[in-house]
Design a protein around this motif. Structure first.
Motif, mmCIF file in Angstrom:
data_model
loop_
_atom_site.group_PDB
_atom_site.id
_atom_site.type_symbol
_atom_site.label_atom_id
_atom_site.label_comp_id
_atom_site.label_asym_id
_atom_site.label_seq_id
_atom_site.Cartn_x
_atom_site.Cartn_y
_atom_site.Cartn_z
ATOM 1 N N PHE A 3 0.831 -1.217 0.000
ATOM 2 C CA PHE A 3 0.000 0.000 0.000
ATOM 3 C C PHE A 3 0.865 1.266 0.000
ATOM 4 N N ALA A 4 2.018 1.203 -0.657
ATOM 5 C CA ALA A 4 2.958 2.333 -0.634
ATOM 6 C C ALA A 4 2.247 3.616 -1.082
ATOM 7 N N ASP A 5 2.289 4.618 -0.199
ATOM 8 C CA ASP A 5 1.737 5.957 -0.457
ATOM 9 C C ASP A 5 0.226 5.998 -0.682
ATOM 10 N N GLN A 6 -0.465 4.899 -0.450
ATOM 11 C CA GLN A 6 -1.938 4.947 -0.551
ATOM 12 C C GLN A 6 -2.507 5.564 0.721
ATOM 13 N N VAL A 7 -3.569 6.341 0.564
ATOM 14 C CA VAL A 7 -4.224 6.963 1.718
ATOM 15 C C VAL A 7 -5.314 6.013 2.211
ATOM 16 N N VAL A 8 -5.141 5.552 3.451
ATOM 17 C CA VAL A 8 -6.079 4.585 4.044
ATOM 18 C C VAL A 8 -6.717 5.230 5.267
ATOM 19 N N TRP A 9 -8.025 5.381 5.252
ATOM 20 C CA TRP A 9 -8.785 6.006 6.351
ATOM 21 C C TRP A 9 -9.453 4.888 7.144
ATOM 22 N N ILE A 10 -9.135 4.820 8.433
ATOM 23 C CA ILE A 10 -9.642 3.732 9.282
ATOM 24 C C ILE A 10 -10.494 4.325 10.404
ATOM 25 N N ALA A 26 0.215 0.728 7.997
ATOM 26 C CA ALA A 26 1.402 1.597 8.049
ATOM 27 C C ALA A 26 2.654 0.808 7.672
ATOM 28 N N SER A 27 2.742 -0.439 8.124
ATOM 29 C CA SER A 27 3.905 -1.272 7.776
ATOM 30 C C SER A 27 3.946 -1.579 6.289
ATOM 31 N N GLU A 28 2.798 -1.492 5.627
ATOM 32 C CA GLU A 28 2.740 -1.743 4.184
ATOM 33 C C GLU A 28 2.874 -0.444 3.397
ATOM 34 N N GLY A 29 3.302 0.627 4.080
ATOM 35 C CA GLY A 29 3.633 1.879 3.377
ATOM 36 C C GLY A 29 2.506 2.881 3.262
ATOM 37 N N ALA A 30 1.326 2.581 3.849
ATOM 38 C CA ALA A 30 0.177 3.488 3.686
ATOM 39 C C ALA A 30 0.352 4.765 4.500
ATOM 40 N N ARG A 31 -0.315 5.833 4.017
ATOM 41 C CA ARG A 31 -0.492 7.065 4.808
ATOM 42 C C ARG A 31 -1.877 6.956 5.422
ATOM 43 N N LEU A 32 -1.951 7.094 6.753
ATOM 44 C CA LEU A 32 -3.211 6.800 7.443
ATOM 45 C C LEU A 32 -3.971 8.054 7.839
ATOM 46 N N ASP A 83 -7.740 6.478 -0.897
ATOM 47 C CA ASP A 83 -7.679 5.241 -1.697
ATOM 48 C C ASP A 83 -8.517 4.139 -1.069
ATOM 49 N N VAL A 84 -8.435 4.015 0.261
ATOM 50 C CA VAL A 84 -9.139 2.930 0.955
ATOM 51 C C VAL A 84 -9.835 3.512 2.180
ATOM 52 N N LEU A 85 -11.131 3.226 2.320
ATOM 53 C CA LEU A 85 -11.859 3.586 3.544
ATOM 54 C C LEU A 85 -12.174 2.292 4.276
ATOM 55 N N VAL A 86 -11.683 2.155 5.510
ATOM 56 C CA VAL A 86 -11.973 0.952 6.301
ATOM 57 C C VAL A 86 -13.017 1.322 7.356
ATOM 58 N N ASN A 87 -14.270 0.939 7.105
ATOM 59 C CA ASN A 87 -15.365 1.178 8.055
ATOM 60 C C ASN A 87 -15.295 0.094 9.118
ATOM 61 N N ASN A 88 -14.567 0.383 10.181
ATOM 62 C CA ASN A 88 -14.335 -0.642 11.204
ATOM 63 C C ASN A 88 -15.010 -0.318 12.536
ATOM 64 N N GLY A 89 -15.163 0.956 12.884
ATOM 65 C CA GLY A 89 -15.706 1.328 14.197
ATOM 66 C C GLY A 89 -17.066 0.690 14.417
ATOM 67 N N GLY A 90 -17.319 0.248 15.639
ATOM 68 C CA GLY A 90 -18.614 -0.375 15.908
ATOM 69 C C GLY A 90 -18.786 -0.688 17.386
ATOM 70 N N ALA A 227 -5.789 -6.210 -0.425
ATOM 71 C CA ALA A 227 -4.744 -6.186 -1.456
ATOM 72 C C ALA A 227 -5.167 -7.004 -2.676
ATOM 73 N N ARG A 228 -5.889 -8.116 -2.450
ATOM 74 C CA ARG A 228 -6.269 -8.917 -3.619
ATOM 75 C C ARG A 228 -7.680 -8.597 -4.116
ATOM 76 N N GLY A 229 -8.308 -7.584 -3.523
ATOM 77 C CA GLY A 229 -9.636 -7.150 -3.991
ATOM 78 C C GLY A 229 -10.719 -8.156 -3.698
ATOM 79 N N ALA A 230 -10.600 -8.877 -2.570
ATOM 80 C CA ALA A 230 -11.583 -9.916 -2.242
ATOM 81 C C ALA A 230 -12.966 -9.319 -2.041
ATOM 82 N N ARG A 231 -13.987 -10.063 -2.429
ATOM 83 C CA ARG A 231 -15.376 -9.645 -2.172
ATOM 84 C C ARG A 231 -15.662 -9.757 -0.686
ATOM 85 N N GLU A 232 -15.216 -10.850 -0.078
ATOM 86 C CA GLU A 232 -15.415 -11.067 1.362
ATOM 87 C C GLU A 232 -14.179 -11.712 1.960
#
Ligand SMILES: NC(=O)c1ccc[n+]([C@@H]2O[C@H](COP(=O)([O-])OP(=O)(O)OC[C@H]3O[C@@H](n4cnc5c(N)ncnc54)[C@H](OP(=O)(O)O)[C@@H]3O)[C@@H](O)[C@H]2O)c1
Length: 271
Positions: A3-10, A26-32, A83-90, A227-232
């Motif tokens: 995820f080098a330089d990808q913006v990932v919102w968690i 972050a270990s995979e290079g993302a900007r969080l 680039d990536v939105l991770v809807n995790n809060g719950g 990373a592999r674009g899995a559906r689930e």
């Protein structure tokens, strides 16, 4: 680095799975962009990630959906794209259906269903404009099955599947991916934070979560799936089999579930 330089919102980045995802991406290079309600905890997590100076914290309450368009605009101002939105809060539940206040049932739907839907809708226009982006939704095994003491939580997680399966079918041509993640029991504070019949915090870690998988294991599966674009992505212990029992032998699952011991607030722990 996947995820080098990808913006990932968690969202839900201050604890458990979200915190582990933050360090993993972050270990995979993302900007969080790290979000949840507690600013001090967001700062703690930011500092614990690789290259902390590259990451932002953005306090956000999932029930305050009217604020999302302005929050998204401020992220885009500072990062240029998402680039990536991770809807995790719950939040989970520890109450029998008959005992749960309707206000608490509505709150669980607000946090677990309307929050992710609203935030995704606020982020999507910028992804559609770029014809690229990835929406990730942390559901649960409870997105497939309903167990005692978790009626509103299971309802909210089931609803996520209906909504985000439909969304995926609408936006795939525009280069947008949607991944639903279904963990089983994970060793986090989820049961401590879970809501009892009147909205009181359950305040203890149930045995199922003490013996659950580590949040880092869940985060690794999520990150690989994205990373592999899995559906689930299905990840966890034996309880993940519930998804397949529900699909192929629902009558057997119903028999197992009705005999389950379960934990509700202010009753002795049964497991
Ligand atoms: N642990 C499991 O066994 C398990 C299994 C399946 C699915 N899940 C799902 O995994 C996700 C993460 O849960 P977890 O296990 O990591 O639980 P957790 O340790 O309790 O973390 C929950 C996170 O959600 C945030 N949050 C709660 N209410 C919020 C609100 N109103 N607005 C914004 N943020 C809010 C919390 O942050 P603040 O308090 O700082 O706001 C915290 O960061 C949830 O969607 C949960 O349903 C968990």
């Amino acid at each position: 680095m996947k995820f080098a330089d990808q913006v990932v919102w968690i969202t839900g980045a201050t604890s458990g799975i979200g915190e582990a995802c933050a360090r993993g991406f972050a270990s995979e290079g993302a900007r969080l962009v790290l979000s949840s309600r507690r600013p001090d905890e967001l700062e703690r997590v930011r500092r614990s990630c690789r290259n902390p100076e590259r990451h932002l914290t953005l306090p956000l309450d999932l029930t305050r959906t009217a604020e999302f368009p302005a929050l998204v605009a401020s992220v885009l101002d500072r990062t240029g794209r998402i680039d990536v939105l991770v809807n995790n809060g719950g939040v989970s539940q520890r109450a029998r259906a008959m005992d749960a206040d309707e206000a608490v049932e509505r709150l669980i739907m607000e946090v677990d269903y309307f929050g992710p839907v609203s935030l995704s809708k606020a982020v999507l226009p910028s992804m559609l404009a770029r014809q690229s982006g990835h929406i990730v939704v942390v559901s649960s095994v409870m997105g497939y099955i309903g167990t005692p003491g978790r009626s509103s939580y299971a309802a909210a997680k089931h609803a996520l599947h209906g909504y985000f399966d439909s969304l995926r079918a609408e936006v795939w041509r525009e280069g947008i991916k949607v991944t639903l993640v279904c963990p089983g029991y994970v060793r986090t504070a989820i049961s401590t934070h879970a809501l009892g019949p009147r909205g009181e915090q359950h305040g203890r870690t149930d045995g199922t979560h003490v013996s659950g998988i580590a949040p880092e294991v869940c985060a690794r599966a999520l990150i690989r799936g994205v990373a592999r674009g899995a559906r689930e992505v299905h990840v966890g212990g034996w309880e993940v089999a519930g998804i397949y029992l529900q699909r192929f032998v629902p009558w057997l699952l119903a028999r197992i579930v009705r005999r389950m011991k379960f934990s509700v607030h202010n009753e002795p722990a049964s497991r």
